[in-house]
Design an enzyme around this catalytic site. Structure first.
Site, mmCIF file in Angstrom:
data_model
loop_
_atom_site.group_PDB
_atom_site.id
_atom_site.type_symbol
_atom_site.label_atom_id
_atom_site.label_comp_id
_atom_site.label_asym_id
_atom_site.label_seq_id
_atom_site.Cartn_x
_atom_site.Cartn_y
_atom_site.Cartn_z
ATOM 1 N N HIS A 13 1.557 -1.314 13.629
ATOM 2 C CA HIS A 13 1.677 -0.819 12.393
ATOM 3 C C HIS A 13 1.982 -2.022 11.335
ATOM 4 O O HIS A 13 2.715 -2.043 10.632
ATOM 5 C CB HIS A 13 2.802 0.149 12.206
ATOM 6 C CG HIS A 13 2.574 1.157 11.007
ATOM 7 N ND1 HIS A 13 3.279 2.407 11.239
ATOM 8 C CD2 HIS A 13 1.935 1.009 9.825
ATOM 9 C CE1 HIS A 13 2.819 3.159 9.860
ATOM 10 N NE2 HIS A 13 1.871 2.331 9.090
ATOM 11 N N ILE A 14 0.534 -2.733 11.241
ATOM 12 C CA ILE A 14 0.623 -3.936 10.355
ATOM 13 C C ILE A 14 -0.368 -3.873 9.270
ATOM 14 O O ILE A 14 -0.946 -4.918 8.690
ATOM 15 C CB ILE A 14 0.845 -5.252 11.013
ATOM 16 C CG1 ILE A 14 -0.436 -5.214 12.285
ATOM 17 C CG2 ILE A 14 1.998 -5.745 11.890
ATOM 18 C CD1 ILE A 14 -0.984 -6.587 12.643
ATOM 19 N N GLY A 15 -0.788 -2.554 9.160
ATOM 20 C CA GLY A 15 -2.236 -2.510 8.133
ATOM 21 C C GLY A 15 -1.874 -3.163 6.778
ATOM 22 O O GLY A 15 -2.560 -3.827 6.207
ATOM 23 N N ALA A 16 -0.629 -2.946 6.309
ATOM 24 C CA ALA A 16 -0.551 -3.503 5.118
ATOM 25 C C ALA A 16 0.358 -4.933 4.822
ATOM 26 O O ALA A 16 0.861 -5.392 4.073
ATOM 27 C CB ALA A 16 0.686 -2.426 4.382
ATOM 28 N N GLU B 82 6.232 5.714 17.605
ATOM 29 C CA GLU B 82 6.390 4.451 17.128
ATOM 30 C C GLU B 82 7.847 4.102 17.217
ATOM 31 O O GLU B 82 8.657 5.040 16.922
ATOM 32 C CB GLU B 82 5.824 4.353 15.902
ATOM 33 C CG GLU B 82 4.385 4.105 15.719
ATOM 34 C CD GLU B 82 3.827 3.703 14.245
ATOM 35 O OE1 GLU B 82 4.353 3.140 13.404
ATOM 36 O OE2 GLU B 82 2.845 4.433 14.012
ATOM 37 N N ASP C 32 -3.322 0.844 15.203
ATOM 38 C CA ASP C 32 -2.287 0.371 14.493
ATOM 39 C C ASP C 32 -1.155 1.220 14.266
ATOM 40 O O ASP C 32 -0.019 0.716 13.745
ATOM 41 C CB ASP C 32 -2.958 -0.056 13.120
ATOM 42 C CG ASP C 32 -1.908 -1.006 12.386
ATOM 43 O OD1 ASP C 32 -1.250 -1.901 12.804
ATOM 44 O OD2 ASP C 32 -1.488 -0.772 11.038
ATOM 45 N N ASP D 229 -14.878 14.398 4.224
ATOM 46 C CA ASP D 229 -13.560 14.403 3.530
ATOM 47 C C ASP D 229 -13.159 16.124 3.314
ATOM 48 O O ASP D 229 -14.346 16.625 3.288
ATOM 49 C CB ASP D 229 -13.307 13.716 2.319
ATOM 50 C CG ASP D 229 -11.964 13.602 1.801
ATOM 51 O OD1 ASP D 229 -11.317 12.475 1.794
ATOM 52 O OD2 ASP D 229 -11.433 14.528 1.229
ATOM 53 N N ILE E 103 -8.089 3.979 1.204
ATOM 54 C CA ILE E 103 -8.218 3.175 2.226
ATOM 55 C C ILE E 103 -9.539 3.428 2.885
ATOM 56 O O ILE E 103 -10.355 2.442 3.073
ATOM 57 C CB ILE E 103 -7.104 3.428 3.467
ATOM 58 C CG1 ILE E 103 -5.697 2.844 2.783
ATOM 59 C CG2 ILE E 103 -7.500 2.462 4.819
ATOM 60 C CD1 ILE E 103 -4.662 3.065 3.629
HETATM 61 P P1 NAD Z 1 -5.406 8.986 0.515
HETATM 62 O O1 NAD Z 1 -4.578 9.973 0.054
HETATM 63 O O2 NAD Z 1 -5.876 8.249 -0.697
HETATM 64 O O3 NAD Z 1 -6.634 9.500 1.239
HETATM 65 C C1 NAD Z 1 -6.698 10.594 2.169
HETATM 66 C C2 NAD Z 1 -7.733 11.063 2.222
HETATM 67 O O4 NAD Z 1 -7.880 12.101 3.294
HETATM 68 C C3 NAD Z 1 -8.117 12.302 1.161
HETATM 69 O O5 NAD Z 1 -9.177 11.976 0.383
HETATM 70 C C4 NAD Z 1 -7.863 13.682 1.788
HETATM 71 O O6 NAD Z 1 -8.635 14.586 1.000
HETATM 72 C C5 NAD Z 1 -8.550 13.280 3.064
HETATM 73 N N1 NAD Z 1 -8.161 14.304 4.195
HETATM 74 C C6 NAD Z 1 -6.995 14.811 4.316
HETATM 75 N N2 NAD Z 1 -6.865 15.520 5.630
HETATM 76 C C7 NAD Z 1 -8.256 15.366 5.939
HETATM 77 C C8 NAD Z 1 -8.911 16.081 7.064
HETATM 78 N N3 NAD Z 1 -8.496 16.761 7.908
HETATM 79 N N4 NAD Z 1 -10.444 15.676 7.250
HETATM 80 C C9 NAD Z 1 -11.015 14.786 6.142
HETATM 81 N N5 NAD Z 1 -10.360 14.410 5.281
HETATM 82 C C10 NAD Z 1 -8.912 14.399 5.137
HETATM 83 O O7 NAD Z 1 -4.614 8.164 1.594
HETATM 84 P P2 NAD Z 1 -4.590 6.654 1.778
HETATM 85 O O8 NAD Z 1 -3.902 5.714 0.831
HETATM 86 O O9 NAD Z 1 -6.127 6.321 2.039
HETATM 87 O O10 NAD Z 1 -4.111 6.443 3.326
HETATM 88 C C11 NAD Z 1 -4.814 6.946 4.376
HETATM 89 C C12 NAD Z 1 -3.787 6.951 5.600
HETATM 90 O O11 NAD Z 1 -3.451 5.684 5.876
HETATM 91 C C13 NAD Z 1 -2.171 7.671 5.309
HETATM 92 O O12 NAD Z 1 -2.193 8.502 6.602
HETATM 93 C C14 NAD Z 1 -1.516 6.647 5.111
HETATM 94 O O13 NAD Z 1 -0.267 6.985 5.502
HETATM 95 C C15 NAD Z 1 -1.991 5.718 6.310
HETATM 96 N N6 NAD Z 1 -1.650 4.282 5.856
HETATM 97 C C16 NAD Z 1 -1.555 3.421 6.804
HETATM 98 C C17 NAD Z 1 -0.895 2.057 6.625
HETATM 99 C C18 NAD Z 1 -0.830 1.113 8.005
HETATM 100 O O14 NAD Z 1 -0.377 0.140 7.761
HETATM 101 N N7 NAD Z 1 -1.706 1.430 8.862
HETATM 102 C C19 NAD Z 1 -0.731 1.564 5.344
HETATM 103 C C20 NAD Z 1 -1.208 2.458 4.362
HETATM 104 C C21 NAD Z 1 -1.257 3.585 4.445
#
Ligand code: NAD
Length: 315
Positions: free
Chosen positions: A289-292, A271, A266, A174, A155
């Site tokens: 929480h409607i990101g997706a 929640e 979001d 990261d 994301i």
């Molecule tokens: P991902 O695993 O592809 O990426 C997460 C990244 O964060 C990784 O590159 C990891 O190395 C990095 N990371 C972890 N801890 C860190 C820190 N302390 N500092 C810096 N970087 C760090 O995950 P993603 O698919 O990109 O999802 C990201 C987040 O979004 C997750 O928490 C997921 O649950 C959430 N999400 C939210 C929604 C929504 O509806 N809002 C939808 C899907 C996912």
């Protein structure tokens, strides 16, 4: 084989499964009845609502697969399920762009005060039109500003691409080494490789005009009072990752002191009930929480989930 899509599934996913010979039931069985009624199924798909804990897994010895439409598997005892030989699959990439676009809904809303003006116009609109125009007169543009992306996974990368497309400078942080550039697909199918600058988080906090968080929640916030002390005055911050990643009390303090100009959330603690101070705060925009939650993401999730189920259960 029978599949229970307990939190629903997109029609395309259902069709693919039925074409492959599965029977798909989209009835929602309440959590407390699942232990008894799930026994009749070979697989279950869930989103975030249904919980699949060890006791439920024990009660359903015929279960062969648990499918999560989406990313986070906090609602499933994944290791326990796998230890019992049950496949657990999810669709991590299907919603990344939709979440990234929601980040910009919050950012663009924040820089132009959309949420607050929407709250006040029905109350003060005609009587205080001039006052409202004045109150919302100091909007800013995103182009040329620096976007700090914390967490450069699926994301985070999509968010960076949208920011680059809007003409923002993007810096990322990261735990691991990030790619040196991102392919940006422009209209007409032209692809341009844009260099990406990876920095330490302290550097990002100091330099970013806007910060967007895309990390998992591990055990404590990664943005709290100490980090808010380091940010640029007037920064805007968006959290569309997980509640708990930002310390909400520290955020409220930073909003009230003016250090943070606005926040778009979001996801939040506790929640589905955000704390009242956030709900009513003039500098906060909240979404449930409607990101997706877009048609496109749900279709991709359904399709990907169906293909994973077919791959695992048709072996
Ligand atoms: P991902 O695993 O592809 O990426 C997460 C990244 O964060 C990784 O590159 C990891 O190395 C990095 N990371 C972890 N801890 C860190 C820190 N302390 N500092 C810096 N970087 C760090 O995950 P993603 O698919 O990109 O999802 C990201 C987040 O979004 C997750 O928490 C997921 O649950 C959430 N999400 C939210 C929604 C929504 O509806 N809002 C939808 C899907 C996912």
């Amino acid at each position: 084989m029978k599949i229970l899509a307990n939190d629903g599934i997109d029609p395309l996913g259902k069709q693919l499964l039925e074409d492959a010979g599965f029977s798909v039931d989209t009835t929602h069985i309440p959590q407390e009845e699942l232990a008894e009624r799930l026994q009749a199924y070979d697989a279950i798909t869930v989103r975030s609502a249904t919980k699949i804990r060890a006791a439920l897994i024990d009660a359903c010895p015929n279960l062969k697969l648990i499918g999560r439409g989406g990313v986070g598997m906090d609602n499933i005892d994944v290791d326990y399920a796998r230890s019992k030989g049950i496949a657990v699959v999810n669709t991590p990439a299907a919603s990344s762009l939709s979440v990234a676009e929601l980040v910009f809904a919050h950012l663009l809303g924040g820089v132009r005060f959309l949420y607050d003006s929407q709250r006040k116009m029905p109350v003060e609109g005609a009587t205080n039109f001039g006052g409202l125009k004045k109150a919302y007169a100091k909007g800013v543009e995103l182009r040329g500003k620096t976007l700090g992306v914390i967490g450069f996974g699926r994301i985070g990368r999509e968010t960076a691409k949208v920011g680059l497309g809007l003409g923002m400078d993007v810096i990322v942080s990261d735990l691991f080494e990030a790619p040196k550039s991102l392919p940006l697909v422009l209209s007409g199918g032209i692809t341009v490789d844009i260099p990406i600058q990876q920095v330490e988080i302290a550097d990002l906090l100091e330099r970013a005009d806007f910060i967007s968080l895309h990390v998992p929640f591990i055990d404590k916030p990664i943005i709290g009072a100490a980090e808010f002390a380091q940010v640029k005055p007037g920064v805007g911050i968006v959290n569309a990752s997980r509640g708990g990643v930002i310390d909400e009390l520290a955020l409220l303090e930073a909003l009230n002191s003016g250090k943070v100009a606005f926040a778009g959330l979001d996801v939040f603690d506790n929640e589905p009930t955000p704390r009242t101070e956030l709900l009513t705060h003039p500098k906060v925009s909240l979404t449930p929480h409607i990101g997706a939650a877009t048609n496109e993401a749900q279709e991709r999730i359904g399709e990907e989930l169906a293909n994973l189920i077919i791959e695992h259960l048709k072996k």
